[in-house]
Design a protein around this motif. Structure first.
Motif, PDB file in Angstrom:
ATOM      1  N   GLN A 167       0.832  -1.205   0.000  1.00 26.63           N
ATOM      2  CA  GLN A 167       0.000   0.000   0.000  1.00 26.63           C
ATOM      3  C   GLN A 167       0.865   1.253   0.000  1.00 26.63           C
ATOM      4  OE1 GLN A 167      -0.093  -2.430   2.362  1.00 26.63           O
ATOM      5  NE2 GLN A 167      -2.203  -2.914   2.974  1.00 26.63           N
ATOM      6  N   PHE A 168       1.869   1.267   0.873  1.00 23.54           N
ATOM      7  CA  PHE A 168       2.746   2.428   0.953  1.00 23.54           C
ATOM      8  C   PHE A 168       3.649   2.503  -0.276  1.00 23.54           C
ATOM      9  CE2 PHE A 168       1.637   1.569   5.390  1.00 23.54           C
ATOM     10  CZ  PHE A 168       1.226   2.833   5.793  1.00 23.54           C
ATOM     11  N   GLY A 169       4.086   1.349  -0.768  1.00 22.45           N
ATOM     12  CA  GLY A 169       4.913   1.330  -1.964  1.00 22.45           C
ATOM     13  C   GLY A 169       4.179   1.887  -3.168  1.00 22.45           C
ATOM     14  N   ALA A 170       2.911   1.496  -3.324  1.00 18.28           N
ATOM     15  CA  ALA A 170       2.102   2.002  -4.434  1.00 18.28           C
ATOM     16  C   ALA A 170       1.880   3.507  -4.305  1.00 18.28           C
ATOM     17  CB  ALA A 170       0.764   1.262  -4.473  1.00 18.28           C
ATOM     18  N   ALA A 171       1.683   3.963  -3.066  1.00 21.52           N
ATOM     19  CA  ALA A 171       1.511   5.400  -2.832  1.00 21.52           C
ATOM     20  C   ALA A 171       2.774   6.160  -3.206  1.00 21.52           C
ATOM     21  CB  ALA A 171       1.160   5.655  -1.368  1.00 21.52           C
ATOM     22  N   GLY A 172       3.928   5.593  -2.858  1.00 21.16           N
ATOM     23  CA  GLY A 172       5.197   6.223  -3.209  1.00 21.16           C
ATOM     24  C   GLY A 172       5.389   6.299  -4.710  1.00 21.16           C
ATOM     25  N   MET A 173       5.051   5.224  -5.410  1.00 18.38           N
ATOM     26  CA  MET A 173       5.168   5.213  -6.871  1.00 18.38           C
ATOM     27  C   MET A 173       4.260   6.265  -7.502  1.00 18.38           C
ATOM     28  SD  MET A 173       5.292   1.184  -7.885  1.00 18.38           S
ATOM     29  CE  MET A 173       6.554   0.092  -7.211  1.00 18.38           C
ATOM     30  N   LEU A 174       3.028   6.358  -7.007  1.00 22.52           N
ATOM     31  CA  LEU A 174       2.080   7.324  -7.557  1.00 22.52           C
ATOM     32  C   LEU A 174       2.564   8.753  -7.351  1.00 22.52           C
ATOM     33  CD1 LEU A 174      -0.635   7.972  -8.871  1.00 22.52           C
ATOM     34  CD2 LEU A 174      -1.681   7.863  -6.593  1.00 22.52           C
ATOM     35  N   LEU A 175       3.055   9.034  -6.146  1.00 21.27           N
ATOM     36  CA  LEU A 175       3.534  10.387  -5.862  1.00 21.27           C
ATOM     37  C   LEU A 175       4.765  10.728  -6.711  1.00 21.27           C
ATOM     38  CD1 LEU A 175       3.100  10.408  -1.985  1.00 21.27           C
ATOM     39  CD2 LEU A 175       1.836  11.806  -3.626  1.00 21.27           C
ATOM     40  N   ASP A 176       5.654   9.751  -6.888  1.00 19.80           N
ATOM     41  CA  ASP A 176       6.835   9.983  -7.735  1.00 19.80           C
ATOM     42  C   ASP A 176       6.429  10.211  -9.195  1.00 19.80           C
ATOM     43  OD1 ASP A 176       8.566   9.812  -5.622  1.00 19.80           O
ATOM     44  OD2 ASP A 176       9.220   7.768  -6.023  1.00 19.80           O
ATOM     45  N   PHE A 177       5.418   9.495  -9.636  1.00 19.56           N
ATOM     46  CA  PHE A 177       4.896   9.693 -10.989  1.00 19.56           C
ATOM     47  C   PHE A 177       4.302  11.089 -11.133  1.00 19.56           C
ATOM     48  CE2 PHE A 177       1.246   9.781 -13.829  1.00 19.56           C
ATOM     49  CZ  PHE A 177       1.765   9.259 -15.010  1.00 19.56           C
ATOM     50  N   LEU A 178       3.479  11.459 -10.175  1.00 21.90           N
ATOM     51  CA  LEU A 178       2.763  12.731 -10.265  1.00 21.90           C
ATOM     52  C   LEU A 178       3.694  13.936 -10.181  1.00 21.90           C
ATOM     53  CD1 LEU A 178      -0.417  11.979  -8.122  1.00 21.90           C
ATOM     54  CD2 LEU A 178      -0.247  12.148 -10.613  1.00 21.90           C
ATOM     55  N   LYS A 179       4.790  13.819  -9.427  1.00 19.86           N
ATOM     56  CA  LYS A 179       5.697  14.970  -9.307  1.00 19.86           C
ATOM     57  C   LYS A 179       6.427  15.230 -10.623  1.00 19.86           C
ATOM     58  CE  LYS A 179       9.820  12.609  -7.449  1.00 19.86           C
ATOM     59  NZ  LYS A 179      10.651  12.403  -6.257  1.00 19.86           N
ATOM     60  N   GLY A 180       6.515  14.215 -11.476  1.00 17.83           N
ATOM     61  CA  GLY A 180       7.069  14.424 -12.805  1.00 17.83           C
ATOM     62  C   GLY A 180       6.014  14.807 -13.821  1.00 17.83           C
ATOM     63  N   TYR A 181       4.776  14.371 -13.577  1.00 13.46           N
ATOM     64  CA  TYR A 181       3.698  14.553 -14.552  1.00 13.46           C
ATOM     65  C   TYR A 181       2.957  15.883 -14.412  1.00 13.46           C
ATOM     66  CZ  TYR A 181      -0.740  13.688 -16.974  1.00 13.46           C
ATOM     67  OH  TYR A 181      -1.837  13.790 -17.788  1.00 13.46           O
ATOM     68  N   LEU A 182       2.402  16.157 -13.241  1.00 10.26           N
ATOM     69  CA  LEU A 182       1.504  17.299 -13.086  1.00 10.26           C
ATOM     70  C   LEU A 182       2.164  18.664 -13.302  1.00 10.26           C
ATOM     71  CD1 LEU A 182      -0.773  16.174 -10.100  1.00 10.26           C
ATOM     72  CD2 LEU A 182      -1.334  16.262 -12.537  1.00 10.26           C
ATOM     73  N   PRO A 183       3.301  18.957 -12.654  1.00 12.44           N
ATOM     74  CA  PRO A 183       3.902  20.292 -12.887  1.00 12.44           C
ATOM     75  C   PRO A 183       4.315  20.500 -14.338  1.00 12.44           C
ATOM     76  CG  PRO A 183       4.855  19.234 -10.944  1.00 12.44           C
ATOM     77  CD  PRO A 183       4.073  18.189 -11.668  1.00 12.44           C
ATOM     78  N   LEU A 184       4.869  19.468 -14.951  1.00 10.95           N
ATOM     79  CA  LEU A 184       5.296  19.576 -16.344  1.00 10.95           C
ATOM     80  C   LEU A 184       4.100  19.748 -17.271  1.00 10.95           C
ATOM     81  CD1 LEU A 184       7.626  19.580 -18.316  1.00 10.95           C
ATOM     82  CD2 LEU A 184       7.566  17.074 -18.328  1.00 10.95           C
ATOM     83  N   LEU A 185       3.032  19.007 -17.009  1.00 13.55           N
ATOM     84  CA  LEU A 185       1.822  19.134 -17.823  1.00 13.55           C
ATOM     85  C   LEU A 185       1.249  20.545 -17.731  1.00 13.55           C
ATOM     86  CD1 LEU A 185      -0.189  17.439 -19.569  1.00 13.55           C
ATOM     87  CD2 LEU A 185      -1.536  17.141 -17.483  1.00 13.55           C
ATOM     88  N   PHE A 186       1.278  21.119 -16.543  1.00 11.17           N
ATOM     89  CA  PHE A 186       0.780  22.492 -16.346  1.00 11.17           C
ATOM     90  C   PHE A 186       1.609  23.484 -17.157  1.00 11.17           C
ATOM     91  CE2 PHE A 186       1.052  26.552 -14.083  1.00 11.17           C
ATOM     92  CZ  PHE A 186      -0.286  26.922 -14.086  1.00 11.17           C
ATOM     93  N   ILE A 187       2.938  23.331 -17.116  1.00  9.95           N
ATOM     94  CA  ILE A 187       3.811  24.245 -17.852  1.00  9.95           C
ATOM     95  C   ILE A 187       3.619  24.090 -19.361  1.00  9.95           C
ATOM     96  CG2 ILE A 187       6.234  24.723 -18.403  1.00  9.95           C
ATOM     97  CD1 ILE A 187       6.841  24.135 -15.433  1.00  9.95           C
ATOM     98  N   ILE A 188       3.472  22.855 -19.822  1.00  9.96           N
ATOM     99  CA  ILE A 188       3.227  22.618 -21.243  1.00  9.96           C
ATOM    100  C   ILE A 188       1.919  23.295 -21.669  1.00  9.96           C
ATOM    101  CG2 ILE A 188       2.639  20.848 -22.958  1.00  9.96           C
ATOM    102  CD1 ILE A 188       4.579  18.988 -21.474  1.00  9.96           C
ATOM    103  N   GLY A 189       0.906  23.156 -20.831  1.00 10.58           N
ATOM    104  CA  GLY A 189      -0.380  23.785 -21.125  1.00 10.58           C
ATOM    105  C   GLY A 189      -0.322  25.300 -21.116  1.00 10.58           C
ATOM    106  N   SER A 190       0.653  25.849 -20.402  1.00 10.63           N
ATOM    107  CA  SER A 190       0.800  27.306 -20.323  1.00 10.63           C
ATOM    108  C   SER A 190       1.574  27.871 -21.506  1.00 10.63           C
ATOM    109  CB  SER A 190       1.519  27.690 -19.017  1.00 10.63           C
ATOM    110  OG  SER A 190       0.765  27.252 -17.898  1.00 10.63           O
ATOM    111  N   GLY A 191       2.145  26.984 -22.346  1.00 11.70           N
ATOM    112  CA  GLY A 191       2.825  27.424 -23.558  1.00 11.70           C
ATOM    113  C   GLY A 191       4.270  27.831 -23.392  1.00 11.70           C
TER     114      GLY A 191
END
Length: 204
Positions: free
Chosen positions: A49-73
């Motif tokens: 459970q904790f391992g999956a949570a760690g993987m998700l958070l590590d994924f999201l820290k690479g995905y969400l901020p970058l996606l926001f910046i890409i969307g901002s042009g």
């Protein structure tokens, strides 16, 4: 602006969620397995459970901020290269752990999901799955080492380039691949050395 955004993405990538979750569970990931402060050792020490949570958070820290910046042009042309590599480098060389970060696998998936709308990330996942199946078939009932898993990650990234080339991704994306490959080679250097050592021993 690009320097500020790159620094922000590096900081995002450097957040060592798995390591901190383990500390809350009174576990020191540096003393688990290969000492990697990432999600896999969190999985081993604190449960899936904790391992999956760690993987998700590590994924999201690479995905969400970058996606926001890409969307901002702010990521047109070659500007995507430092922006995409920053979270991966942040995880691999986290200042929160004095420059000694993790293997940067989950954050790699997050970055590729953001810059290719999941396409390259899915291709990489399929490549790794096929390599894992091939390794299981080769070893059959034998237990393979963690070094094999590390080599699989690096070799899979090498094969991903063939996919990117065949799909005619732009040069900027190929430069991201090159930087990502270099970081993964560094973070998996012990596995690569062990694999080369085995090859040399068998060749004698």
């Amino acid at each position: 602006m690009i320097i500020v955004l790159t620094a922000c993405l590096f900081l995002s990538g450097s957040l060592m969620f798995s390591y901190w979750i383990a500390l809350l569970r009174k576990k020191n990931l540096r003393a688990v397995g290969d000492g990697n402060p990432g999600a896999m050792n969190l999985w081993k020490s604190a449960g899936y459970q904790f391992g999956a949570a760690g993987m998700l958070l590590d994924f999201l820290k690479g995905y969400l901020p970058l996606l926001f910046i890409i969307g901002s042009g702010y990521s047109e042309g070659m500007l995507i290269v430092p922006l995409a590599l920053a979270p991966i480098a942040g995880h691999a060389f986290s200042p929160f752990l004095k420059g000694k970060g993790g293997k940067a696998i989950a954050v790699t998936f997050g970055v590729w999901s953001a810059i290719t709308a999941f396409e390259a990330a899915l291709a990489y996942a399929i490549i790794l799955a096929l390599l894992a199946a091939a390794i299981r078939w080769l070893y059959r009932s034998k237990q393979h080492s963690a070094h094999t898993d590390g080599l699989q990650v690096v070799f899979g990234m090498l094969l991903l380039y063939l996919y990117l080339y065949a799909r005619a991704f732009p040069a900027a994306i190929q430069w991201v691949w090159l930087g990502n490959m270099a970081i993964l080679v560094y973070t998996h250097r012990s596995e690569i050395r062990a694999g080369l050592k085995k090859v040399l021993v068998r060749g004698k």
